[in-house]
Design an enzyme around this catalytic site. Structure first.
Site, PDB file in Angstrom:
ATOM      1  N   ASN A  82       0.862  -1.182   0.000  1.00 17.34           N
ATOM      2  CA  ASN A  82       0.000   0.000   0.000  1.00 17.34           C
ATOM      3  C   ASN A  82       0.901   1.235   0.000  1.00 17.34           C
ATOM      4  OD1 ASN A  82      -1.824   2.033   0.443  1.00 17.34           O
ATOM      5  ND2 ASN A  82      -2.352   1.421   2.539  1.00 17.34           N
TER       6      ASN A  82
ATOM      7  N   LYS B 183      -0.020   4.203  -0.313  1.00 22.59           N
ATOM      8  CA  LYS B 183      -0.749   5.359   0.259  1.00 22.59           C
ATOM      9  C   LYS B 183      -0.544   6.596  -0.628  1.00 22.59           C
ATOM     10  CE  LYS B 183       0.061   3.455   4.834  1.00 22.59           C
ATOM     11  NZ  LYS B 183      -0.278   3.624   6.227  1.00 22.59           N
TER      12      LYS B 183
ATOM     13  N   HIS C 247      -9.831   0.861   4.573  1.00 25.74           N
ATOM     14  CA  HIS C 247      -8.537   1.052   5.248  1.00 25.74           C
ATOM     15  C   HIS C 247      -8.739   1.985   6.445  1.00 25.74           C
ATOM     16  CE1 HIS C 247      -4.469   2.450   6.065  1.00 25.74           C
ATOM     17  NE2 HIS C 247      -4.066   1.321   5.501  1.00 25.74           N
TER      18      HIS C 247
ATOM     19  N   GLU D 257      -7.174   4.420   7.558  1.00 26.11           N
ATOM     20  CA  GLU D 257      -7.034   5.863   7.289  1.00 26.11           C
ATOM     21  C   GLU D 257      -8.289   6.405   6.619  1.00 26.11           C
ATOM     22  OE1 GLU D 257      -3.213   5.522   5.385  1.00 26.11           O
ATOM     23  OE2 GLU D 257      -2.328   5.060   7.330  1.00 26.11           O
TER      24      GLU D 257
ATOM     25  N   GLU E  10      -5.614  -5.163  10.263  1.00 25.09           N
ATOM     26  CA  GLU E  10      -4.647  -4.091  10.452  1.00 25.09           C
ATOM     27  C   GLU E  10      -5.026  -3.296  11.695  1.00 25.09           C
ATOM     28  OE1 GLU E  10      -2.541  -2.984   6.557  1.00 25.09           O
ATOM     29  OE2 GLU E  10      -4.366  -1.816   6.628  1.00 25.09           O
TER      30      GLU E  10
ATOM     31  N   GLY F  25       1.869   2.211  11.001  1.00 26.31           N
ATOM     32  CA  GLY F  25       2.820   3.322  10.967  1.00 26.31           C
ATOM     33  C   GLY F  25       3.449   3.661  12.308  1.00 26.31           C
TER      34      GLY F  25
ATOM     35  N   SER G 298       3.010  -2.092  10.512  1.00 22.27           N
ATOM     36  CA  SER G 298       4.438  -2.056  10.836  1.00 22.27           C
ATOM     37  C   SER G 298       5.192  -3.332  10.451  1.00 22.27           C
ATOM     38  CB  SER G 298       4.641  -1.720  12.322  1.00 22.27           C
ATOM     39  OG  SER G 298       4.197  -0.394  12.574  1.00 22.27           O
TER      40      SER G 298
HETATM   41  C1  PEP Z   1      -1.115   0.163   6.023  1.00 25.59           C
HETATM   42  O1  PEP Z   1      -1.407   1.333   6.197  1.00 25.59           O
HETATM   43  O2  PEP Z   1      -1.806  -0.570   5.292  1.00 25.59           O
HETATM   44  C2  PEP Z   1       0.066  -0.334   6.697  1.00 25.59           C
HETATM   45  C3  PEP Z   1       0.145  -1.595   6.916  1.00 25.59           C
HETATM   46  O3  PEP Z   1       0.986   0.615   7.090  1.00 25.59           O
HETATM   47  P1  PEP Z   1       2.424   0.379   7.781  1.00 25.59           P
HETATM   48  O4  PEP Z   1       3.021  -0.873   7.174  1.00 25.59           O
HETATM   49  O5  PEP Z   1       3.205   1.608   7.437  1.00 25.59           O
HETATM   50  O6  PEP Z   1       2.171   0.230   9.232  1.00 25.59           O
END
Ligand code: PEP
Length: 239
Positions: A7, A9, A89, A91, A160, A166, A201
């Site tokens: 992703n 983003k 997602h 976000e 997630e 993040g 992460s």
């Molecule tokens: C995401 O936003 O889908 C994600 C997994 O982010 P990160 O790997 O940066 O935590």
């Protein structure tokens, strides 16, 4: 690692997406089931670089066409070369205030258009601390999927946890095993069956751990998948 979903983003603009897509395409150790969720404006070019069935959108409108300023429908994404779509997602849920009802309609739009949805679910830190994660996840799953005729299409559920996205703090193996077992249980009660991914992460230091959890078929990676060095380190570890 069966599924290696990236992703990007809004980290990369169109030109940067093209550069990184070329780098990804040059790797001979790339898992077969790699999908890049890039920026809309790079989608068509990234598809030409990375090949068919490997590009997805990060969001989708729930209506096919009409007076919806700023929206892009599942059909339009398909036409541009996307085969997959992230739906719900965190976000989108928490920054753009997307509700479980909107997410359900987006799932329906994906199914109607045969765009493969990746339904993202996850609890916030305070919900985990209050022991409410099961409630949150079952509500997200049931509202998105109950009585939804998937028309034989495969789909994904990406767990997630919001507190892991993040933050550099990922889910422990024990915790994740418990969650995945629970997700499967809830899906069973509504007669749905999904490929399960973990996201939050993921990096070269922990990606192998997620490979060893029963019921987890792959990962959805944010920041570590949007930079050459960290992407290469993860691919090295996976070899
Ligand atoms: C995401 O936003 O889908 C994600 C997994 O982010 P990160 O790997 O940066 O935590």
């Amino acid at each position: 690692m069966n599924y290696f979903f990236l992703n990007w983003k809004m980290y990369l603009d169109r030109d940067q997406s093209i550069v990184l897509a070329n780098h990804v395409a040059s790797k001979d150790t790339l898992p077969d089931n790699t999908v890049i969720f890039c920026n809309d404006l790079a989608l068509s070019e990234v598809k030409d670089i990375i090949g068919p069935e490997r590009v997805g959108t990060q969001n989708v409108a729930w209506v096919p066409a009409g007076a919806y300023t700023g929206a892009t429908s599942a059909h339009m994404y398909k036409q541009a070369g996307a085969t997959h779509a992230l739906v719900g997602h965190s976000e989108r849920r928490h920054i753009f205030n997307e509700t479980n009802i909107a997410i359900r309609k987006k799932m329906e739009a994906c199914v109607d258009t045969a765009l493969t949805p990746v339904l993202c679910i996850g609890e916030k830190k305070e919900q985990r601390d209050d022991g409410k994660w099961k409630e949150v996840l079952s509500e997200q799953l049931i509202l998105a999927l109950e009585d939804l005729d998937m028309k034989g299409q495969i789909f994904y559920v990406a767990y997630e946890p919001v507190w892991a996205i993040g933050t550099g703090v990922s889910c422990t193996s024990d915790m994740l095993q418990e969650v995945v077992d629970y997700i499967k249980q809830v899906l069973g009660t509504i007669n749905q069956n999904a490929i399960i991914l973990y996201g939050g992460s993921v990096s070269s230091t922990n990606i192998k751990d997620f490979d060893n959890i029963a019921g987890v078929d792959g990962v959805l990676i944010g920041s570590a998948g949007a930079k050459v060095e960290s992407l290469d380190s993860m691919l090295e570890v996976l070899q």
